[in-house]
Design an enzyme around this catalytic site. Sequence first.
Site, PDB file in Angstrom:
ATOM      1  N   GLU A  70      -5.673   3.913  -9.829  1.00  0.00           N
ATOM      2  CA  GLU A  70      -5.517   2.460  -9.702  1.00  0.00           C
ATOM      3  C   GLU A  70      -6.863   1.891  -9.220  1.00  0.00           C
ATOM      4  OE1 GLU A  70      -2.896   0.977  -6.543  1.00  0.00           O
ATOM      5  OE2 GLU A  70      -2.507  -0.842  -7.693  1.00  0.00           O
ATOM      6  N   LYS A 142       0.929  -4.562 -13.575  1.00  0.00           N
ATOM      7  CA  LYS A 142       1.743  -4.148 -12.418  1.00  0.00           C
ATOM      8  C   LYS A 142       2.887  -5.142 -12.204  1.00  0.00           C
ATOM      9  CE  LYS A 142       0.851  -2.494  -7.682  1.00  0.00           C
ATOM     10  NZ  LYS A 142      -0.238  -2.192  -6.735  1.00  0.00           N
ATOM     11  N   CYS A 183       1.219   2.153  -9.044  1.00  0.00           N
ATOM     12  CA  CYS A 183       1.384   2.314  -7.598  1.00  0.00           C
ATOM     13  C   CYS A 183       2.719   1.800  -7.055  1.00  0.00           C
ATOM     14  CB  CYS A 183       0.194   1.686  -6.871  1.00  0.00           C
ATOM     15  SG  CYS A 183      -0.001   2.428  -5.235  1.00  0.00           S
TER      16      CYS A 183
HETATM   17  N1  LIG Z   1      -1.589  -0.148  -4.206  1.00  0.00           N
HETATM   18  C1  LIG Z   1      -0.319  -0.078  -3.865  1.00  0.00           C
HETATM   19  O1  LIG Z   1       0.548  -0.611  -4.555  1.00  0.00           O
HETATM   20  C2  LIG Z   1      -0.068   0.641  -2.578  1.00  0.00           C
HETATM   21  C3  LIG Z   1       1.270   1.059  -2.198  1.00  0.00           C
HETATM   22  O2  LIG Z   1       2.274   0.859  -2.882  1.00  0.00           O
HETATM   23  C4  LIG Z   1       1.370   1.762  -0.893  1.00  0.00           C
HETATM   24  O3  LIG Z   1       2.469   2.026  -0.422  1.00  0.00           O
HETATM   25  O4  LIG Z   1       0.347   2.083  -0.280  1.00  0.00           O
END
Ligand SMILES: NC(=O)CC(=O)C(=O)O
Length: 325
Positions: A70, A142, A183
């Site tokens: 990501e 996302k 994520c």
């Molecule tokens: N970048 C993200 O979405 C981070 C995430 O979900 C986390 O728990 O850390």
Amino acid sequence: MYMMATSPNSMVVNTSFSRLGPLKLPTISKFKIGLCQFSVTLDKNQNLIHARKLIKVAAEQGARIVVLPEMWNCPYSNDFFAKYAEDYDNKDDSPSFSLLSEVASCHGVTIVGGSMPERSNGQLYNTCVFGADGKLKAKHRKIHLFDIDIQGDISFKESETFTAGDKPTIVDTDIGRIGVGICHDIRFPELAMLYRAQGAHMICYPGAFNMSTGELLWELMQRTRAADNQLLVATCSPSRGSTGSYTTWGHSTLVGPSGELIATTACEETVVVAEIDYSAVQLQRQNIPLEKQWRREIYKFMDISEAESLKISTCFVSLPSDTVL
Ligand SMILES: NC(=O)CC(=O)C(=O)O
């Protein structure tokens, strides 16, 4: 250099895999995956050079599909997303996509392009480009933005900058039907269930968990999504040394269909190359035929007033009046 799929932010599937019943295997059902965990810097060009080098390393070790982290071309911070954003529908304004396209076609690999900030029609998205043979097959924006506020610990609000995507992304390739999440999307089992119901063999989640959420949840989420849905889950994170105040957890991982760890790593820069064999998915589904045991008629998500208006009776368990919930 690249060709846009007709509707790159939507499901790109055909009907050659049945939705229910025994899992059909794709043309290639045994192959290697590469997870490129690397450090993201302030210098976008440096990040592109880095990605190119590591995709090559993965391809030279035999990977047919390569996953990036990501936010691999931009530090993970609301301060940078707008500045680093590119328009992936405009090849003159997307050096990052052009690079992925060129490297993918040069090495003949499918790329799950982690995520990058995308500019489109005046909005910004946290977007994964999915390509095969240098062609864009799909874009995943996302869906669940990462907004958290843990008092005295971490506060992050992606929604200050990004607009949420509104479509799941599942793509047919010669190495299987692959669902994509970014994520925080991994926290939502419904998305993974949807991909399973649509015949996914694997779900790829580029991600950047942090030091507060990573230790307890990163591996747990992946193993749960894989075991619940009896498919493979692959994740790829930036390495710990990435620039900025957001410290990433790392630990890019491949999980098998019974929730087993197939390959993982710690937090440093590395390329994880691991073997995928979809016959393990078939076997797991034969051994524990969850699909035949599902009671879909019971799992209805609705609140009480909706249930009442539909005249659906629900059996509430009576608890003693002193019960603390
Ligand atoms: N970048 C993200 O979405 C981070 C995430 O979900 C986390 O728990 O850390």
